[in-house]
Scaffold this motif. Structure first.
Motif, PDB file in Angstrom:
ATOM      1  N   PRO A   1       0.714  -1.203   0.021  1.00  0.00           N
ATOM      2  CA  PRO A   1      -0.055   0.035   0.018  1.00  0.00           C
ATOM      3  C   PRO A   1       0.896   1.383   0.170  1.00  0.00           C
ATOM      4  O   PRO A   1       1.960   1.326   0.708  1.00  0.00           O
ATOM      5  CB  PRO A   1      -0.799  -0.158   1.492  1.00  0.00           C
ATOM      6  CG  PRO A   1      -0.076  -1.071   2.113  1.00  0.00           C
ATOM      7  CD  PRO A   1       0.739  -2.053   1.206  1.00  0.00           C
TER       8      PRO A   1
ATOM      9  N   GLN B   1      -5.726  -1.688   7.149  1.00  0.00           N
ATOM     10  CA  GLN B   1      -5.550  -3.064   6.360  1.00  0.00           C
ATOM     11  C   GLN B   1      -6.462  -4.204   6.873  1.00  0.00           C
ATOM     12  O   GLN B   1      -6.372  -5.208   6.260  1.00  0.00           O
ATOM     13  CB  GLN B   1      -4.020  -3.274   6.251  1.00  0.00           C
ATOM     14  CG  GLN B   1      -3.063  -2.467   5.345  1.00  0.00           C
ATOM     15  CD  GLN B   1      -3.602  -2.347   3.980  1.00  0.00           C
ATOM     16  OE1 GLN B   1      -3.678  -3.063   3.288  1.00  0.00           O
ATOM     17  NE2 GLN B   1      -3.463  -0.882   3.554  1.00  0.00           N
TER      18      GLN B   1
ATOM     19  N   THR C   1     -14.783   2.391  -7.745  1.00  0.00           N
ATOM     20  CA  THR C   1     -13.473   1.741  -7.567  1.00  0.00           C
ATOM     21  C   THR C   1     -13.102   1.248  -8.878  1.00  0.00           C
ATOM     22  O   THR C   1     -12.330   1.641  -9.682  1.00  0.00           O
ATOM     23  CB  THR C   1     -13.614   0.560  -6.575  1.00  0.00           C
ATOM     24  OG1 THR C   1     -14.920  -0.128  -6.775  1.00  0.00           O
ATOM     25  CG2 THR C   1     -13.921   1.083  -5.112  1.00  0.00           C
TER      26      THR C   1
ATOM     27  N   ARG D   1      -8.907 -11.303  -1.674  1.00  0.00           N
ATOM     28  CA  ARG D   1      -7.977  -9.954  -2.186  1.00  0.00           C
ATOM     29  C   ARG D   1      -8.919  -9.507  -3.147  1.00  0.00           C
ATOM     30  O   ARG D   1      -8.931  -8.020  -3.149  1.00  0.00           O
ATOM     31  CB  ARG D   1      -6.844 -10.320  -2.618  1.00  0.00           C
ATOM     32  CG  ARG D   1      -5.805  -9.296  -3.167  1.00  0.00           C
ATOM     33  CD  ARG D   1      -5.814  -8.130  -2.242  1.00  0.00           C
ATOM     34  NE  ARG D   1      -5.043  -8.449  -0.998  1.00  0.00           N
ATOM     35  CZ  ARG D   1      -4.730  -7.675  -0.175  1.00  0.00           C
ATOM     36  NH1 ARG D   1      -5.109  -6.247  -0.127  1.00  0.00           N
ATOM     37  NH2 ARG D   1      -4.014  -7.967   1.032  1.00  0.00           N
ATOM     38  N   GLN D   2      -9.447 -10.184  -4.341  1.00  0.00           N
ATOM     39  CA  GLN D   2     -10.140  -9.410  -5.274  1.00  0.00           C
ATOM     40  C   GLN D   2     -11.274  -8.821  -4.744  1.00  0.00           C
ATOM     41  O   GLN D   2     -11.810  -7.673  -5.169  1.00  0.00           O
ATOM     42  CB  GLN D   2     -10.425 -10.326  -6.371  1.00  0.00           C
ATOM     43  CG  GLN D   2      -9.269 -11.054  -7.232  1.00  0.00           C
ATOM     44  CD  GLN D   2      -9.810 -12.158  -8.253  1.00  0.00           C
ATOM     45  OE1 GLN D   2     -10.650 -12.937  -8.045  1.00  0.00           O
ATOM     46  NE2 GLN D   2      -8.855 -12.049  -9.249  1.00  0.00           N
TER      47      GLN D   2
ATOM     48  N   ARG E   1     -12.029  -7.576  -1.620  1.00  0.00           N
ATOM     49  CA  ARG E   1     -11.492  -6.343  -0.986  1.00  0.00           C
ATOM     50  C   ARG E   1     -11.142  -5.333  -2.058  1.00  0.00           C
ATOM     51  O   ARG E   1     -11.352  -4.001  -1.777  1.00  0.00           O
ATOM     52  CB  ARG E   1     -10.513  -6.461  -0.106  1.00  0.00           C
ATOM     53  CG  ARG E   1     -10.277  -5.415   1.075  1.00  0.00           C
ATOM     54  CD  ARG E   1      -9.205  -5.150   1.944  1.00  0.00           C
ATOM     55  NE  ARG E   1      -8.165  -4.845   1.226  1.00  0.00           N
ATOM     56  CZ  ARG E   1      -7.035  -4.251   1.925  1.00  0.00           C
ATOM     57  NH1 ARG E   1      -6.974  -4.298   2.970  1.00  0.00           N
ATOM     58  NH2 ARG E   1      -5.922  -3.764   1.225  1.00  0.00           N
ATOM     59  N   ASP E   2     -10.318  -5.578  -2.934  1.00  0.00           N
ATOM     60  CA  ASP E   2      -9.861  -4.748  -3.900  1.00  0.00           C
ATOM     61  C   ASP E   2     -10.955  -4.289  -5.014  1.00  0.00           C
ATOM     62  O   ASP E   2     -10.922  -3.045  -5.383  1.00  0.00           O
ATOM     63  CB  ASP E   2      -8.993  -5.311  -4.942  1.00  0.00           C
ATOM     64  CG  ASP E   2      -7.403  -5.529  -4.409  1.00  0.00           C
ATOM     65  OD1 ASP E   2      -7.252  -5.036  -2.979  1.00  0.00           O
ATOM     66  OD2 ASP E   2      -6.788  -6.141  -4.663  1.00  0.00           O
TER      67      ASP E   2
ATOM     68  N   TYR F   1     -12.095  -1.243  -2.314  1.00  0.00           N
ATOM     69  CA  TYR F   1     -11.098  -0.450  -1.556  1.00  0.00           C
ATOM     70  C   TYR F   1      -9.872  -0.213  -2.497  1.00  0.00           C
ATOM     71  O   TYR F   1      -9.185  -1.176  -2.684  1.00  0.00           O
ATOM     72  CB  TYR F   1     -10.604  -0.810  -0.395  1.00  0.00           C
ATOM     73  CG  TYR F   1      -9.535  -0.473   0.365  1.00  0.00           C
ATOM     74  CD1 TYR F   1      -9.272   0.954   0.556  1.00  0.00           C
ATOM     75  CD2 TYR F   1      -8.641  -1.342   1.176  1.00  0.00           C
ATOM     76  CE1 TYR F   1      -8.338   1.439   1.234  1.00  0.00           C
ATOM     77  CE2 TYR F   1      -7.881  -0.771   1.801  1.00  0.00           C
ATOM     78  CZ  TYR F   1      -7.425   0.554   1.830  1.00  0.00           C
ATOM     79  OH  TYR F   1      -6.267   1.226   2.652  1.00  0.00           O
ATOM     80  N   VAL F   2      -9.795   1.046  -3.170  1.00  0.00           N
ATOM     81  CA  VAL F   2      -8.685   1.204  -3.834  1.00  0.00           C
ATOM     82  C   VAL F   2      -7.205   1.700  -3.160  1.00  0.00           C
ATOM     83  O   VAL F   2      -7.401   2.766  -2.510  1.00  0.00           O
ATOM     84  CB  VAL F   2      -9.013   2.074  -5.196  1.00  0.00           C
ATOM     85  CG1 VAL F   2      -7.700   2.320  -5.935  1.00  0.00           C
ATOM     86  CG2 VAL F   2     -10.063   1.701  -5.892  1.00  0.00           C
ATOM     87  N   ASP F   3      -6.492   0.825  -3.066  1.00  0.00           N
ATOM     88  CA  ASP F   3      -5.277   1.296  -1.972  1.00  0.00           C
ATOM     89  C   ASP F   3      -4.431   2.071  -2.631  1.00  0.00           C
ATOM     90  O   ASP F   3      -3.174   1.717  -2.909  1.00  0.00           O
ATOM     91  CB  ASP F   3      -4.600  -0.199  -1.374  1.00  0.00           C
ATOM     92  CG  ASP F   3      -4.070  -0.085  -0.273  1.00  0.00           C
ATOM     93  OD1 ASP F   3      -3.986   1.175   0.189  1.00  0.00           O
ATOM     94  OD2 ASP F   3      -3.770  -1.055   0.156  1.00  0.00           O
ATOM     95  N   SER F   4      -4.535   3.273  -2.949  1.00  0.00           N
ATOM     96  CA  SER F   4      -3.544   4.301  -3.662  1.00  0.00           C
ATOM     97  C   SER F   4      -4.071   5.569  -2.991  1.00  0.00           C
ATOM     98  O   SER F   4      -4.974   6.029  -2.639  1.00  0.00           O
ATOM     99  CB  SER F   4      -4.003   4.539  -5.313  1.00  0.00           C
ATOM    100  OG  SER F   4      -5.234   5.197  -5.375  1.00  0.00           O
TER     101      SER F   4
END
Length: 366
Positions: free
Chosen positions: A2, A13, A298, A331-332, A334-335, A338-341
């Motif tokens: 991240p 997280q 997202t 993981r897919q 959550r992504d 939630y964009v971890d940028s």
């Protein structure tokens, strides 16, 4: 890894990390927390709770509700905005000056937040669960037809399954397919967007809180933080209130002409059954109510759908899924919400702060 940065510091997280940050912000602000314990443990064995903080202005008849985690994993988006506002002294001063109390409801669905699921522990989509269960439940013929395709026997879905989904979209059009899938269904308990056949744990707690904090108010605004629909980083303000002319005009006066409405057909959301805001009308019938869902985009809609399909397959087949596949699916999922940028996180915080301050200004109207 991240990204690190000023905005990222408020994001987390895990559910436990997010809860610690929220509780810490409340403590720093000198505010007490009422923690409503969930009956089940979290993914890492941690205690789960719907945490309630009221930043009350004595004698105020105006209330702003800010809630996160209705859809569990979407709490990764909403929780940091709540922590940010608790730590914003200028915002708290503005609320006191406007005579507006603020009620923070952190993790409406703490189990889904912790376990990286959009649903509750009952596999219920909480925002389809607010119905009168003494009455016949809505039929969902569109979902019934697609149900065998949506959660197949094997995952990843094979080419035949993906082709069949693609054919339905080509034949019916994406808006119709989205409505059929996401509108809420009440017959497929192991499917997606299942609204349940009785009130969920979260439903019962929310109604109690609305009665406790809302019934004595003259005006209430509610901003419920969501993610997963629309262009990446854009916070769509979707009316979450009756679509009558007076309420619509008031909401647009507060949040601008860009406000969308499911009833008007201009929202990224399809028409939905059993929406949570109905509880406000039912539990606080004498209140002037205005609310929105603040929905942050997202990834592409079909990718979000695939993440939900895979996660439901995993829920239904946890005993046979190997660990690498299970890890990939989670993981897919959550992504997808939630964009971890750093850029996305900054957009979430900036737009959340703007919408909340607009609500305070609106509540203080003469």
């Amino acid at each position: 890894m991240p990204e690190a940065g000023p905005a990222a510091a408020l994001f987390s997280q895990s559910y436990q990390e997010a809860r610690v940050k929220f509780l810490g912000a409340a403590d720093t602000a000198g505010l007490s927390v009422d923690s409503i314990a969930h009956p089940l443990p979290g993914r890492d064995g941690e205690a789960l709770a719907l945490d309630v903080v009221c930043d009350a202005v004595p004698g105020s008849d105006k209330l702003l509700i800010l809630s996160s985690g209705c859809h569990g994993v979407e709490g990764f988006c909403g929780s940091p905005a709540q922590a940010m506002l608790l730590g914003d002294t200028s915002f708290r001063t503005a609320c006191r000056d406007a005579q507006v109390s603020v009620l923070y409801l952190h993790a409406l669905n703490p189990w889904g937040f912790s376990w990286w699921r959009r649903t509750t522990h009952e596999n219920i989509d909480l925002n389809r669960n607010f119905l009168d269960f003494n009455q016949p439940l809505p039929a969902s013929p569109g979902y019934d037809e697609l149900a065998p395709l949506l959660v197949p026997d094997h995952w990843p879905a094979d080419a035949e399954n993906q082709a069949a989904i693609g054919h339905a979209i080509t034949t019916l059009g994406m808006p119709a397919v989205q409505a059929a899938i996401s509108g809420g269904q009440y017959d497929h308990a192991n499917g997606i967007f299942y609204g349940g056949r009785e009130p969920s744990w979260s439903n019962r707690q929310i109604r109690t809180l609305l009665r406790q904090y809302g019934r004595t108010r003259r005006r209430v605004a509610w901003i419920d933080l969501h993610s997963g629909l629309g262009p990446c980083g854009v916070g769509e303000r979707i009316l979450a209130a009756p679509a009558d002319a007076a309420t619509m005009a008031r909401a647009r006066r507060w949040w601008g002409d860009g406000l969308t409405s499911i009833a008007e057909g201009n929202s990224s959301s399809a028409p939905l059954e059993g929406l949570m805001w109905h509880a406000m009308i039912q539990e606080c019938p004498d209140v002037e109510y205005t609310g929105i869902a603040l929905e942050f985009g997202t990834i592409a809609l079909l990718d979000v759908l695939d993440a939900l399909r895979g996660d439901q397959w995993l829920q239904n087949h946890a005993d046979v899924a190997d660990q690498p596949l299970a890890t990939m699916i989670k993981r897919q999922l959550r992504d997808a919400f939630y964009v971890d940028s750093e850029d996305w996180k900054r957009q979430v915080l900036t737009q959340s702060a703007e919408a909340v301050r607009q609500a305070v200004a609106g509540l203080s109207e003469a």
